[in-house]
Design an enzyme around this catalytic site. Structure first.
Site, PDB file in Angstrom:
ATOM      1  N   GLU A  53      93.893  18.538 -30.473  1.00 23.05           N
ATOM      2  CA  GLU A  53      93.590  18.767 -32.004  1.00 23.05           C
ATOM      3  C   GLU A  53      93.768  17.342 -32.465  1.00 23.05           C
ATOM      4  O   GLU A  53      92.902  17.025 -33.382  1.00 23.05           O
ATOM      5  CB  GLU A  53      94.064  19.647 -32.859  1.00 23.05           C
ATOM      6  CG  GLU A  53      94.229  21.125 -32.045  1.00 23.05           C
ATOM      7  CD  GLU A  53      95.343  21.512 -31.312  1.00 23.05           C
ATOM      8  OE1 GLU A  53      95.506  20.692 -30.580  1.00 23.05           O
ATOM      9  OE2 GLU A  53      95.650  22.684 -31.605  1.00 23.05           O
ATOM     10  N   ASP A 103     105.406  19.334  12.228  1.00 16.88           N
ATOM     11  CA  ASP A 103     104.110  18.509  11.964  1.00 16.88           C
ATOM     12  C   ASP A 103     104.579  17.102  11.334  1.00 16.88           C
ATOM     13  O   ASP A 103     103.449  16.505  11.092  1.00 16.88           O
ATOM     14  CB  ASP A 103     103.674  19.226  10.760  1.00 16.88           C
ATOM     15  CG  ASP A 103     102.873  20.559  11.246  1.00 16.88           C
ATOM     16  OD1 ASP A 103     102.938  20.953  12.424  1.00 16.88           O
ATOM     17  OD2 ASP A 103     102.640  21.453  10.159  1.00 16.88           O
ATOM     18  N   GLU A 134     103.637  25.693   0.987  1.00 18.82           N
ATOM     19  CA  GLU A 134     102.656  25.354   2.129  1.00 18.82           C
ATOM     20  C   GLU A 134     103.320  26.035   3.341  1.00 18.82           C
ATOM     21  O   GLU A 134     102.938  25.487   4.358  1.00 18.82           O
ATOM     22  CB  GLU A 134     102.400  24.032   2.222  1.00 18.82           C
ATOM     23  CG  GLU A 134     101.390  23.751   1.119  1.00 18.82           C
ATOM     24  CD  GLU A 134     100.372  22.476   1.371  1.00 18.82           C
ATOM     25  OE1 GLU A 134     100.322  21.949   2.445  1.00 18.82           O
ATOM     26  OE2 GLU A 134      99.814  21.942   0.434  1.00 18.82           O
ATOM     27  N   SER A 179     107.495  31.695   8.371  1.00 19.97           N
ATOM     28  CA  SER A 179     108.806  32.523   7.997  1.00 19.97           C
ATOM     29  C   SER A 179     109.104  32.332   6.638  1.00 19.97           C
ATOM     30  O   SER A 179     109.587  33.094   5.857  1.00 19.97           O
ATOM     31  CB  SER A 179     110.135  31.680   8.831  1.00 19.97           C
ATOM     32  OG  SER A 179     109.831  31.889   9.855  1.00 19.97           O
ATOM     33  N   LEU A 180     108.855  31.128   6.166  1.00 17.26           N
ATOM     34  CA  LEU A 180     109.306  30.881   4.522  1.00 17.26           C
ATOM     35  C   LEU A 180     108.188  31.642   3.725  1.00 17.26           C
ATOM     36  O   LEU A 180     108.733  32.180   2.747  1.00 17.26           O
ATOM     37  CB  LEU A 180     108.902  29.417   4.458  1.00 17.26           C
ATOM     38  CG  LEU A 180     109.512  28.878   2.972  1.00 17.26           C
ATOM     39  CD1 LEU A 180     111.149  29.385   2.763  1.00 17.26           C
ATOM     40  CD2 LEU A 180     109.518  27.333   2.758  1.00 17.26           C
TER      41      LEU A 180
HETATM   42  N1  LIG Z   1      97.875  26.154   8.666  1.00 18.32           N
HETATM   43  C1  LIG Z   1      98.911  26.138   7.861  1.00 18.32           C
HETATM   44  O1  LIG Z   1      98.554  26.384   6.662  1.00 18.32           O
HETATM   45  C2  LIG Z   1     100.194  25.988   7.929  1.00 18.32           C
HETATM   46  C3  LIG Z   1     101.114  25.380   7.018  1.00 18.32           C
HETATM   47  C4  LIG Z   1     102.583  25.379   7.295  1.00 18.32           C
HETATM   48  C5  LIG Z   1     103.050  25.389   8.581  1.00 18.32           C
HETATM   49  N2  LIG Z   1     102.183  25.589   9.729  1.00 18.32           N
HETATM   50  C6  LIG Z   1     102.647  25.804  11.000  1.00 18.32           C
HETATM   51  O2  LIG Z   1     103.560  26.605  10.858  1.00 18.32           O
HETATM   52  C7  LIG Z   1     104.591  26.560  11.923  1.00 18.32           C
HETATM   53  C8  LIG Z   1     105.912  26.590  11.226  1.00 18.32           C
HETATM   54  O3  LIG Z   1     106.353  27.715  10.864  1.00 18.32           O
HETATM   55  P1  LIG Z   1     107.516  28.708  10.766  1.00 18.32           P
HETATM   56  O4  LIG Z   1     107.397  30.016  10.488  1.00 18.32           O
HETATM   57  O5  LIG Z   1     107.845  28.178  12.249  1.00 18.32           O
HETATM   58  O6  LIG Z   1     108.622  27.877  10.180  1.00 18.32           O
HETATM   59  P2  LIG Z   1     108.787  27.605   8.550  1.00 18.32           P
HETATM   60  O7  LIG Z   1     108.464  28.439   7.758  1.00 18.32           O
HETATM   61  O8  LIG Z   1     107.975  26.283   8.262  1.00 18.32           O
HETATM   62  O9  LIG Z   1     110.442  27.063   8.516  1.00 18.32           O
HETATM   63  C9  LIG Z   1     111.239  28.356   8.555  1.00 18.32           C
HETATM   64  C10 LIG Z   1     112.613  27.594   8.519  1.00 18.32           C
HETATM   65  O10 LIG Z   1     112.863  27.133   7.277  1.00 18.32           O
HETATM   66  C11 LIG Z   1     114.147  27.583   7.117  1.00 18.32           C
HETATM   67  N3  LIG Z   1     114.654  28.175   5.805  1.00 18.32           N
HETATM   68  C12 LIG Z   1     115.462  27.767   4.921  1.00 18.32           C
HETATM   69  N4  LIG Z   1     115.138  28.783   3.809  1.00 18.32           N
HETATM   70  C13 LIG Z   1     114.751  29.704   4.216  1.00 18.32           C
HETATM   71  C14 LIG Z   1     114.255  30.929   3.630  1.00 18.32           C
HETATM   72  N5  LIG Z   1     114.791  31.504   2.504  1.00 18.32           N
HETATM   73  N6  LIG Z   1     113.550  31.883   4.363  1.00 18.32           N
HETATM   74  C15 LIG Z   1     112.870  31.276   5.650  1.00 18.32           C
HETATM   75  N7  LIG Z   1     113.210  30.301   6.037  1.00 18.32           N
HETATM   76  C16 LIG Z   1     114.196  29.649   5.509  1.00 18.32           C
HETATM   77  C17 LIG Z   1     114.887  28.187   8.153  1.00 18.32           C
HETATM   78  O11 LIG Z   1     115.533  27.436   8.932  1.00 18.32           O
HETATM   79  P3  LIG Z   1     117.281  27.364   8.803  1.00 18.32           P
HETATM   80  O12 LIG Z   1     117.820  28.666   8.924  1.00 18.32           O
HETATM   81  O13 LIG Z   1     117.630  26.331   9.628  1.00 18.32           O
HETATM   82  O14 LIG Z   1     117.054  26.768   7.319  1.00 18.32           O
HETATM   83  C18 LIG Z   1     113.535  28.605   8.861  1.00 18.32           C
HETATM   84  O15 LIG Z   1     113.787  28.636  10.395  1.00 18.32           O
HETATM   85  C19 LIG Z   1     104.172  25.072  12.514  1.00 18.32           C
HETATM   86  O16 LIG Z   1     103.643  25.240  13.718  1.00 18.32           O
HETATM   87  C20 LIG Z   1     103.372  24.414  11.368  1.00 18.32           C
HETATM   88  O17 LIG Z   1     102.330  23.493  12.037  1.00 18.32           O
HETATM   89  C21 LIG Z   1     100.841  25.930   9.403  1.00 18.32           C
END
Ligand SMILES: NC(=O)c1ccc[n+]([C@@H]2O[C@H](COP(=O)([O-])OP(=O)(O)OC[C@H]3O[C@@H](n4cnc5c(N)ncnc54)[C@H](OP(=O)(O)O)[C@@H]3O)[C@@H](O)[C@H]2O)c1
Length: 364
Positions: free
Chosen positions: A52, A200, A292, A296-297
């Site tokens: 405004e 990555d 992103e 796991s996350l």
């Molecule tokens: N296409 C897409 O959109 C996309 C996007 C992202 C990734 N990716 C792919 O996904 C793959 C990675 O995924 P990912 O499942 O292996 O791993 P991630 O989700 O990237 O990372 C998981 C790690 O994060 C840490 N972490 C810390 N706090 C956490 C919590 N509260 N919950 C879960 N994890 C936590 C843990 O390690 P610590 O216990 O050591 O902390 C866990 O092992 C790669 O191949 C990547 O290229 C693809």
């Protein structure tokens, strides 16, 4: 032009502030006198004038008797700038159309009532849905003091976010990736798990020209992020935070000289407690978080109930592989009625890929 047309113009103006106003809202304003638009403005950036004020102070015409169209209820409190309701009254505006009400406890209906008390005619709720759609982040942050979380992933048509070897570059095409760059510009922070950093070695910045860069956050409970990865090596240029539960001072001290901020959070199952992290990010004025992944996350984020919105990109590719990750990993759920429920807001074909935009309506 009709009242609806003027409000649509105000909405279009508001969108020009996208990415620059956080944690403030996007707001547009159009002022009409004798059937002509005599002033226009929008909230351009945080700390700058409100819509405004921008419209009125850039206008040389006498606004006595004019009608204002504002996408959000005018403020009535002294914040970073003086109240807009005072200025509208002072300039003799006769009628104000408002799109969204402002849930900010410092405004919350008082902006409209102050105008009415001064004799201004106020019409609320014009194009309310479209105006509300400008500001999901602001509405969430102002009420909860925590960031609004958008989970974004790109998957193949067989539901994989990477191949079985962990490769994910590139699942979607150029146009979809350009859209993600825009989203990165709109969000205050971007977050990944440490395993995505290891797989990555991403930069996680916005490569859109003149973009605002999001704060980059890695969830890394045990400080496994390599010192020579791109995120760490560019931390002096782009703000970078590692969220951890580690109290290993020696490791922490290795990151600090490289410009990385280490944020020690509460632990949940020996990993970063995402609720605690969100609380801390909110205190750092981070109003929005683009999650992103990876797999796991993403599940932890859903389990913690922090996700507000989902952007699912689907690429016309099939990769197969039992070991290839899907967007949401973790433990999963046992019964379908426990599923996180979504509402589909839109579908869009971007080049050869599809974007599904969902709002989360129930948590695990
Ligand atoms: N296409 C897409 O959109 C996309 C996007 C992202 C990734 N990716 C792919 O996904 C793959 C990675 O995924 P990912 O499942 O292996 O791993 P991630 O989700 O990237 O990372 C998981 C790690 O994060 C840490 N972490 C810390 N706090 C956490 C919590 N509260 N919950 C879960 N994890 C936590 C843990 O390690 P610590 O216990 O050591 O902390 C866990 O092992 C790669 O191949 C990547 O290229 C693809």
């Amino acid at each position: 032009m009709t009242d609806l047309d003027y409000m649509r113009r105000a909405i279009a103006l508001a969108k020009q502030g996208l990415g620059w106003t956080n944690p403030n809202p996007l707001v547009g304003c159009v002022i009409v006198k004798n059937g002509e638009i005599v002033a226009e403005g929008y909230h351009e950036k945080i700390g700058g004038w409100h819509a405004e004020r921008n419209a009125i102070l850039h206008c040389k015409e006498d606004l006595f008797g004019a009608t204002a169209y504002v996408t959000l209820e005018p403020c009535c409190h002294h914040g970073r700038t003086p109240p807009c309701s005072d200025l509208l009254i002072e300039r003799g505006i006769k009628k104000v159309f408002i799109g969204s009400s402002d849930p900010n406890p410092l405004v919350a209906g008082q902006g409209a009532s102050q105008l009415r008390q001064a004799g201004v005619e106020v019409v609320e709720g014009l194009l309310k849905e479209e105006c509300d759609a400008l500001n999901p982040i602001f509405f969430h942050y102002i009420q909860t003091k925590r960031p609004y979380v958008l989970m974004k992933y790109a998957m193949t048509a067989d539901g994989k976010i990477a191949t079985s070897s962990g490769e994910s570059k590139w699942i979607t095409g150029e146009l979809a990736r350009a859209r993600v760059q825009q989203t990165r510009h709109q969000y205050s922070a971007i977050m990944v798990g440490v395993d995505t950093v290891l797989a990555d070695n991403p930069m996680l910045n916005s490569r859109m020209p003149n973009a605002k860069q999001p704060v980059r956050i890695v969830c890394d409970s045990q400080l496994r992020t390599p010192l020579d990865c791109q995120l760490v090596q560019t931390a002096k240029e782009y703000r970078t935070v590692i969220a951890t539960v580690s109290d290993d001072l020696q490791k922490i001290e290795q990151f600090r000289p490289l410009g990385v901020e280490v944020l020690v959070c509460k632990a949940r199952n020996k990993r970063v407690d995402l609720q605690d992290l969100l609380q801390k990010l909110g205190e750092m004025q981070i109003d929005s978080l683009l999650l992103e992944g990876g797999s796991s996350l993403n599940f932890s984020a859903l389990e913690s109930g922090i996700v507000n919105r989902v952007h699912c990109y689907i690429a016309p590719k099939l990769v197969g592989g039992k070991q290839a990750k899907t967007p949401i990993g973790g433990e999963g759920i046992q019964q379908i009625d426990q599923a996180v429920k979504l509402i589909l807001k839109s579908t869009e074909l971007i080049g050869e890929d599809i974007l599904l935009d969902y709002v989360v309506i129930s948590h695990l």
